[in-house]
Design a protein around this motif. Structure first.
Motif, PDB file in Angstrom:
ATOM      1  N   VAL A 240      -0.988  -1.220   3.972  1.00  0.00           N
ATOM      2  CA  VAL A 240       0.029   0.000   3.738  1.00  0.00           C
ATOM      3  C   VAL A 240      -0.381   0.969   2.683  1.00  0.00           C
ATOM      4  N   GLU A 241      -1.243   0.333   1.577  1.00  0.00           N
ATOM      5  CA  GLU A 241      -1.888   1.282   0.600  1.00  0.00           C
ATOM      6  C   GLU A 241      -3.108   0.741  -0.015  1.00  0.00           C
ATOM      7  N   VAL A 242      -4.060   1.556  -0.182  1.00  0.00           N
ATOM      8  CA  VAL A 242      -5.297   1.388  -0.698  1.00  0.00           C
ATOM      9  C   VAL A 242      -5.525   2.278  -2.109  1.00  0.00           C
ATOM     10  N   GLY A 243      -5.839   1.778  -3.149  1.00  0.00           N
ATOM     11  CA  GLY A 243      -6.124   2.797  -4.240  1.00  0.00           C
ATOM     12  C   GLY A 243      -6.852   2.112  -5.354  1.00  0.00           C
ATOM     13  N   ASP A 244      -7.225   2.514  -6.566  1.00  0.00           N
ATOM     14  CA  ASP A 244      -7.946   1.919  -7.541  1.00  0.00           C
ATOM     15  C   ASP A 244      -6.889   1.302  -8.414  1.00  0.00           C
ATOM     16  N   ARG A 245      -7.308   0.579  -9.429  1.00  0.00           N
ATOM     17  CA  ARG A 245      -6.211  -0.129 -10.147  1.00  0.00           C
ATOM     18  C   ARG A 245      -5.239   0.499 -10.823  1.00  0.00           C
ATOM     19  N   THR A 246      -5.493   1.732 -11.389  1.00  0.00           N
ATOM     20  CA  THR A 246      -4.764   2.666 -12.040  1.00  0.00           C
ATOM     21  C   THR A 246      -3.504   3.309 -10.919  1.00  0.00           C
ATOM     22  N   GLN A 247      -4.136   3.593  -9.667  1.00  0.00           N
ATOM     23  CA  GLN A 247      -3.166   4.308  -8.770  1.00  0.00           C
ATOM     24  C   GLN A 247      -2.295   3.259  -8.279  1.00  0.00           C
ATOM     25  N   ILE A 248      -2.594   2.059  -8.041  1.00  0.00           N
ATOM     26  CA  ILE A 248      -1.879   1.217  -7.559  1.00  0.00           C
ATOM     27  C   ILE A 248      -0.949   0.589  -8.450  1.00  0.00           C
ATOM     28  N   TYR A 249      -1.298   0.076  -9.570  1.00  0.00           N
ATOM     29  CA  TYR A 249      -0.517  -0.381 -10.758  1.00  0.00           C
ATOM     30  C   TYR A 249       0.610   0.591 -11.296  1.00  0.00           C
ATOM     31  N   ASP A 250       0.049   1.722 -11.797  1.00  0.00           N
ATOM     32  CA  ASP A 250       0.590   2.699 -12.651  1.00  0.00           C
ATOM     33  C   ASP A 250       1.648   3.782 -11.679  1.00  0.00           C
ATOM     34  N   THR A 251       0.918   4.191 -10.522  1.00  0.00           N
ATOM     35  CA  THR A 251       1.697   5.093  -9.639  1.00  0.00           C
ATOM     36  C   THR A 251       1.846   4.492  -8.223  1.00  0.00           C
ATOM     37  N   PRO A 252       2.299   3.394  -8.006  1.00  0.00           N
ATOM     38  CA  PRO A 252       2.299   2.919  -6.527  1.00  0.00           C
ATOM     39  C   PRO A 252       3.204   3.886  -5.598  1.00  0.00           C
ATOM     40  N   ALA A 253       2.328   4.420  -4.620  1.00  0.00           N
ATOM     41  CA  ALA A 253       3.020   5.388  -3.706  1.00  0.00           C
ATOM     42  C   ALA A 253       3.747   4.748  -2.420  1.00  0.00           C
ATOM     43  N   HIS A 254       3.323   3.593  -1.871  1.00  0.00           N
ATOM     44  CA  HIS A 254       4.265   3.223  -1.043  1.00  0.00           C
ATOM     45  C   HIS A 254       5.530   2.338  -1.364  1.00  0.00           C
ATOM     46  N   PRO A 255       6.597   2.468  -0.812  1.00  0.00           N
ATOM     47  CA  PRO A 255       7.716   1.514  -1.375  1.00  0.00           C
ATOM     48  C   PRO A 255       7.517   0.078  -1.346  1.00  0.00           C
ATOM     49  N   TYR A 256       6.791  -0.498  -0.500  1.00  0.00           N
ATOM     50  CA  TYR A 256       6.352  -1.670  -0.647  1.00  0.00           C
ATOM     51  C   TYR A 256       5.806  -2.159  -1.736  1.00  0.00           C
ATOM     52  N   THR A 257       4.718  -1.445  -1.987  1.00  0.00           N
ATOM     53  CA  THR A 257       3.748  -1.725  -3.206  1.00  0.00           C
ATOM     54  C   THR A 257       4.813  -1.695  -4.558  1.00  0.00           C
ATOM     55  N   LYS A 258       5.707  -0.613  -4.592  1.00  0.00           N
ATOM     56  CA  LYS A 258       6.628  -0.542  -5.687  1.00  0.00           C
ATOM     57  C   LYS A 258       7.391  -1.740  -5.916  1.00  0.00           C
ATOM     58  N   ALA A 259       7.945  -2.396  -4.570  1.00  0.00           N
ATOM     59  CA  ALA A 259       8.754  -3.493  -4.638  1.00  0.00           C
ATOM     60  C   ALA A 259       8.024  -4.825  -4.901  1.00  0.00           C
ATOM     61  N   LEU A 260       6.722  -4.750  -4.672  1.00  0.00           N
ATOM     62  CA  LEU A 260       5.846  -6.016  -4.959  1.00  0.00           C
ATOM     63  C   LEU A 260       5.460  -6.098  -6.349  1.00  0.00           C
ATOM     64  N   LEU A 261       5.176  -4.862  -7.111  1.00  0.00           N
ATOM     65  CA  LEU A 261       5.139  -4.772  -8.427  1.00  0.00           C
ATOM     66  C   LEU A 261       6.376  -5.144  -9.013  1.00  0.00           C
ATOM     67  N   SER A 262       7.279  -4.809  -8.511  1.00  0.00           N
ATOM     68  CA  SER A 262       8.612  -5.070  -9.376  1.00  0.00           C
ATOM     69  C   SER A 262       9.171  -6.226  -9.266  1.00  0.00           C
TER      70      SER A 262
END
Length: 342
Positions: free
Chosen positions: A251-273
């Protein structure tokens, strides 16, 4: 996790920039038939469904997601321990999707795997020396200095005492057993290693040691890694890029900064939360995103976006049209009709 070494800005950080990937998965599919029950002949478990991934030379790609999302199945297809149902696998410029026999044995010299359980992945009847030497003997390789010399060199490389060559796995701790598995995976000098949750079965105090060992080996041997893990903090320290999976889809692919600091997909955001935050201890209120409902069954996944049944942003288009992986303004690529903005 403590005392993890922070990755340095080295060649691994820019491995895929403008270069042909070492490994590429194109529309990779793995469906498992259901063999029991009245409807068994018509049911398929859609474990991995048309995913696209690439790994550069010297790069570490993290693969994260909750249990059952297809991470381990993907890792086993990448190493050709599982035959893909569909799609294509390219390694070093050649198609390895359906290699068999001698061609597959030669591929084993370039792609290896570190298994999750250091207790179950080692034969208790064999000595450590024999376990590490098995890939050399199976492939008929006679290294300079002999097999024993090469095995002891590998043991020293991963932090084991070479004099323990004739000991059995039960005589080692969990961390030492995982080091044995790492040494075995390096015996044939591979280009790519798939690490399937290599520290999840270890004590927290040992995890950092094993992660630092893998990081040092990556730099010294210019290894590429596909690193499968649940622990998002480990992935952030070890990996250059991160791919997030949900119900058989990336559902999302990016570098460390993109994924952890500015997650774009709602699931990524929920996972980090969901990651525990010690700064919140003792405070009132909880700002975590709480997903409603259970993960749908891979026997009959939802139409359109597979995350829509639990997503707070879902609209009608999410049920009728599957979102493609496309670049968003955070710089990552995400499969979402309504991605988060930077």
């Amino acid at each position: 996790m403590t005392d993890l070494q922070t990755p340095q800005a080295d060649a691994a950080s820019t491995a895929t920039a403008g270069a042909e990937p070492l490994l590429e998965a194109i529309d990779l599919v793995k469906h498992f038939p259901v063999r029991r029950g009245m409807m068994a002949s018509k049911l398929m478990v859609r474990a991995v469904d048309h995913i696209n991934l690439s790994v550069g030379r010297g790069e570490a790609l993290g693969l994260v997601g909750e249990s059952g999302c297809g991470k381990t199945t993907t890792g086993r297809m990448l190493t050709r321990l599982l035959e893909p149902t569909g799609g294509k696998l390219m390694f070093d410029g050649r198609d390895i999707t359906h290699l068999k026999g001698s061609g597959l044995r030669r591929l084993r010299q370039d792609i290896q795997i570190i298994f999750q359980d250091p207790y179950a992945s080692l034969n208790p009847r064999h000595t450590v020396g024999k376990i590490i030497a098995t890939p050399l003997r199976v492939n008929g390789i006679k290294p300079p200095g002999g097999v024993r010399g090469r095995v002891q060199e590998l043991m020293e490389l991963v932090g084991l005492n070479p004099e323990h060559y004739n000991r059995f796995p039960h005589e080692f701790s969990g961390g030492q057993r995982q080091r044995i598995g790492i040494a075995r995976s390096l015996a044939l000098r591979p280009k790519l290693v798939v690490a399937d949750e290599p520290v999840s079965a270890l004590d927290v105090s040992i995890q950092a040691q094993v992660i630092n060992l893998l990081r040092n080996l990556q730099r010294e041997l210019n290894l590429s890694f596909v690193f499968i893990a649940h622990d998002l903090s480990v992935v952030r320290h070890f990996c250059d890029r991160v791919a997030v999976m949900y119900l058989g889809k990336v559902v999302e692919v990016g570098d460390r900064t993109q994924i952890y600091d500015t997650p774009a997909h709602p699931y990524t955001k929920a996972l980090l939360s969901a990651v525990p935050d010690v700064t919140m201890l003792g405070t009132k209120g909880d700002n975590r995103l709480k997903l409603v409902g259970d993960v749908p069954t891979p026997l009959n996944p939802p139409s359109g976006c597979r995350f829509r049944t639990r997503c707070w942003k879902a609209q009608e288009v999410c049920a009728t049209t599957e979102p493609p992986l496309a670049q968003v303004d955070t710089g990552a690529v995400a499969a979402c009709h309504f991605p988060e903005s930077a």
